[in-house]
Design an enzyme around this catalytic site. Structure first.
Site, PDB file in Angstrom:
ATOM      1  N   ARG A  80      11.403  19.785  -3.256  1.00  0.00           N
ATOM      2  CA  ARG A  80      12.566  20.059  -2.409  1.00  0.00           C
ATOM      3  C   ARG A  80      13.244  21.364  -2.826  1.00  0.00           C
ATOM      4  NH1 ARG A  80      15.257  19.795   2.320  1.00  0.00           N
ATOM      5  NH2 ARG A  80      17.482  19.309   2.083  1.00  0.00           N
TER       6      ARG A  80
ATOM      7  N   PRO B  78      23.499 -24.653  -1.189  1.00  0.00           N
ATOM      8  CA  PRO B  78      24.708 -24.046  -0.625  1.00  0.00           C
ATOM      9  C   PRO B  78      25.946 -24.533  -1.382  1.00  0.00           C
ATOM     10  CG  PRO B  78      23.296 -24.915   1.113  1.00  0.00           C
ATOM     11  CD  PRO B  78      22.726 -25.398  -0.173  1.00  0.00           C
TER      12      PRO B  78
ATOM     13  N   GLN C  96      20.101  23.037 -13.675  1.00  0.00           N
ATOM     14  CA  GLN C  96      20.336  22.385 -14.957  1.00  0.00           C
ATOM     15  C   GLN C  96      20.804  20.942 -14.786  1.00  0.00           C
ATOM     16  OE1 GLN C  96      23.770  23.444 -17.553  1.00  0.00           O
ATOM     17  NE2 GLN C  96      22.216  24.027 -19.069  1.00  0.00           N
TER      18      GLN C  96
ATOM     19  N   HIS D 273      22.707 -34.593 -16.593  1.00  0.00           N
ATOM     20  CA  HIS D 273      21.800 -35.741 -16.589  1.00  0.00           C
ATOM     21  C   HIS D 273      21.453 -36.142 -15.151  1.00  0.00           C
ATOM     22  CE1 HIS D 273      20.113 -39.688 -17.481  1.00  0.00           C
ATOM     23  NE2 HIS D 273      20.902 -40.184 -16.542  1.00  0.00           N
TER      24      HIS D 273
ATOM     25  N   THR E 187      13.059 -18.131  -2.387  1.00  0.00           N
ATOM     26  CA  THR E 187      12.054 -17.082  -2.259  1.00  0.00           C
ATOM     27  C   THR E 187      10.669 -17.711  -2.125  1.00  0.00           C
ATOM     28  OG1 THR E 187      13.399 -15.603  -3.614  1.00  0.00           O
ATOM     29  CG2 THR E 187      11.075 -15.027  -3.334  1.00  0.00           C
TER      30      THR E 187
ATOM     31  N   GLU F 180      11.109 -16.710 -16.911  1.00  0.00           N
ATOM     32  CA  GLU F 180      11.633 -16.191 -15.644  1.00  0.00           C
ATOM     33  C   GLU F 180      12.470 -14.935 -15.886  1.00  0.00           C
ATOM     34  OE1 GLU F 180      14.707 -17.412 -12.020  1.00  0.00           O
ATOM     35  OE2 GLU F 180      14.102 -18.903 -13.490  1.00  0.00           O
TER      36      GLU F 180
END
Length: 385
Positions: free
Chosen positions: A274, A129, A285, A185, A161, A248
């Site tokens: 649709r 936080p 178009q 460090h 997560t 990641e």
């Protein structure tokens, strides 16, 4: 253009995975969505399927395949189906690289067999936080006990997560104060048993998207962590975090591309069915131009993430290249998914349609793993600016 990143083994895995998703996930996904997480036993099924053990060495129960391409197939197939595998992506993409890079042989014997089967789920706790992307500003501490047998962990983490289901949590904590020369460090990594006394899960956070992925706040009050569960060397944690950021960010980039590709498929299928003003939406178009433009962007993103995948497997993906791939793919996905939702009209705003869930799920890609602004800073620095 012929795509060369996948071979016959990857395509065979794709067929198996697609059948598994259709049988085990699609029929119950609405229940997961309403519950805000996938059921814990689902991860055992992923373990049985071999999803968790692909890059785990054979001696620990895995397949021993040192490649991220099978994970890429998982990204494509989950996006194609309009679903996610809950928080399992963190288990494989974030947890495993740290174990493979840093764990001793003794640690690997303890950790990896249960990792591969899904018996123990892993996650990583970095963000705190008030710190956000500033990992060097973390305040969670781990102090070595007087007898040297354990560390005492105190602090809090947020946006974690997989935090609800995790059995093992890689926790980043300060073992030494930062220096005037280097505020990074003093950070170390620990493997923490989530059943340990003093370890607690706070709120399960109510997110905009990724509703089936549990995300939580964590608190540590005098949690004892055996010295045998220090991961790597003391005070080198920030370096370790940077080492794994390329993989990641590759994962976020590839996942975003897969979502954009799926969005085009969802929109194309929808506009063909649709009808408005007596004709299909696909016949206008504007619809053709919009989808054509989206397809061109997806093609470009595919080229970028495929090249990044090859570089990652070869051990050549640099932090700047990973940042570039993440920036480009996530921005493409943002534009494409938004335009594909627009083609759905009002129905695109309804969660019963995959495009609506995809729109919400995609938004975090430009935030976690480093914001788009951080990616630009990394790229600019690499350019000598």
């Amino acid at each position: 253009m012929r795509r060369t990143v996948f071979n016959e083994d990857h395509e065979a895995f794709r067929e198996t995975l697609r059948a598994f998703i259709e049988a085990e996930v699609v029929p119950v996904y609405d229940e997961w969505f309403a519950a805000g997480q996938a059921p814990r036993d689902f991860y055992h099924k992923l373990g049985e399927l071999g999803v968790f053990g692909i890059r785990v060495d054979e001696e620990y129960g895995g397949a021993g395949i040192d490649s991220y391409k099978f994970e890429a197939v998982v990204y494509e197939e989950t996006a194609r189906a309009g679903i996610t595998f809950g928080g399992s992506g963190v288990h494989v993409l974030l947890g495993l690289p740290y174990i493979k890079l840093l764990a001793s042989d003794e640690q690997k014997k303890r950790y990896l067999p249960k990792f591969a089967t899904g018996e123990e789920m892993w996650a990583i706790a970095m963000t705190e936080p008030g710190t956000g992307s500033d990992l060097a500003g973390m305040k969670t501490t781990a102090k070595l006990s007087e007898d040297g047998t354990h560390y005492v962990l105190n602090g809090a983490k947020t946006f974690i997560t997989g935090g609800v289901h995790a059995d093992r949590m890689i926790v980043c904590a300060r073992t030494s104060a930062p220096t005037a020369e280097d505020r990074r460090h003093g950070i170390s990594l620990f493997v923490v048993d989530t059943k340990a006394e003093g370890y607690s899960i706070g709120r399960k956070l109510d997110k905009l998207g990724l509703k089936t992925s549990d995300t939580a706040e964590l608190a540590f009050v005098d949690v004892k962590v055996p010295v045998e569960d220090l991961l790597g060397e003391e005070n080198k944690g920030f370096y370790y975090l940077g080492h794994n950021l390329a993989s990641e960010r590759w994962g976020i980039a590839f996942g975003a591309y897969a979502q954009a590709k799926a969005a085009v498929r969802f929109a194309k299928d929808y506009v063909k069915e649709r009808t408005v003003f007596g004709q299909t939406v696909a016949s206008f178009q504007n619809t053709k131009f919009e989808l054509a433009a989206c397809q061109a962007e997806v093609d470009a993103a595919e080229a970028v993430v495929d090249r990044a995948t090859e570089a990652l497997d070869a051990g050549e993906l640099t932090p700047a290249e990973a940042a570039s791939a993440k920036l480009f793919a996530t921005e493409v996905a943002h534009r494409v998914i938004d335009r594909c939702l627009q083609l759905h009209g009002g129905y695109g705003f309804m969660n019963e349609y995959p495009i609506a869930r995809l729109y919400a799920d995609n938004r975090v890609n430009r935030i976690y793993g480093g914001t788009s602004e951080i990616m630009k800073s990394i790229i600019a620095k690499d350019m000598g600016l």
